[in-house]
Design a protein around this motif. Sequence first.
Motif, PDB file in Angstrom:
ATOM      1  N   LEU A  24      22.988  -9.457 -12.197  1.00  0.00           N
ATOM      2  CA  LEU A  24      23.817  -9.988 -11.107  1.00  0.00           C
ATOM      3  C   LEU A  24      24.986  -9.066 -10.766  1.00  0.00           C
ATOM      4  CD1 LEU A  24      23.892 -13.802 -11.944  1.00  0.00           C
ATOM      5  CD2 LEU A  24      22.514 -12.619 -10.238  1.00  0.00           C
ATOM      6  N   GLY A  75      25.499 -17.234 -10.454  1.00  0.00           N
ATOM      7  CA  GLY A  75      25.975 -16.595  -9.234  1.00  0.00           C
ATOM      8  C   GLY A  75      27.287 -17.190  -8.759  1.00  0.00           C
ATOM      9  N   ALA A  90      22.278 -13.649  -6.694  1.00  0.00           N
ATOM     10  CA  ALA A  90      21.547 -14.691  -7.412  1.00  0.00           C
ATOM     11  C   ALA A  90      20.425 -15.260  -6.552  1.00  0.00           C
ATOM     12  CB  ALA A  90      22.510 -15.804  -7.834  1.00  0.00           C
TER      13      ALA A  90
END
Length: 242
Positions: free
Chosen positions: A17, A103, A112
């Motif tokens: 991420l 996220g 995400a």
Amino acid sequence: MKVISLVPSITEALFDLGLTEKEIIGRTKFCIHPAEKVKNVEIIGGTKNLNIEKIRSLHPDLILANKEENVKEQIESLMNDFKVTVYNTETIEDNYYLVKNLGLLFNKEERAQTFNLKIYDVLYQAKINSKVKAAYLIWKNPYMTVGSDTFIHNVLSEIGFENIFKNQTRYPEIRAEDLAEADVIMLSSEPFPFKEKHIAELKEVYPQKKIMIVDGEAFSWYGTHIAKCESYFRELILEFDR
């Protein structure tokens, strides 16, 4: 935010991420992906034998854990002093919300969502044409398999395999004789490191049956990992759709 991850697949997801070694300050010895980045992160023990004092010394803002992979008493001890988020990921839907939540936590919502869409696409593209009865083994001496309330079972089901132990839960112990109904016996590469010699052992019992080693990470690592398994699953289903 300084975070410690107590779960290998969550550590991988955090890096995917976009978090860095400056934010991820602690991980377990089983957190091995991505290798070039985790090597710079402090090891705080194993998933089930955490070094609590070492964790305390790092002063994290947040600790990420998993209900199944970590020991309840150790997590509760950490909760006395730190913010701890405990995830429980059994289904593909659970996984969607895990990635989405990470996220939101780290302001990586767009990334995400990209991973979540890719995961659904990988699983959709990987479907086999007809139901194949499968037994998925995760351990030896005794043999252990997966029941219906596991992430592995849900991945198997998503790509078209019928788990012959779907009426059981968690990780039941079985005998070789219990595998007779399976069209394919899958021997996972983890947590028990099944090898070719273990295929040979089962071939003595089932000489005509398809028995194969499968990538345990592809089936059991939730988070973002499945998004990177497109080619693996594509090759796997070719074994059954020829």
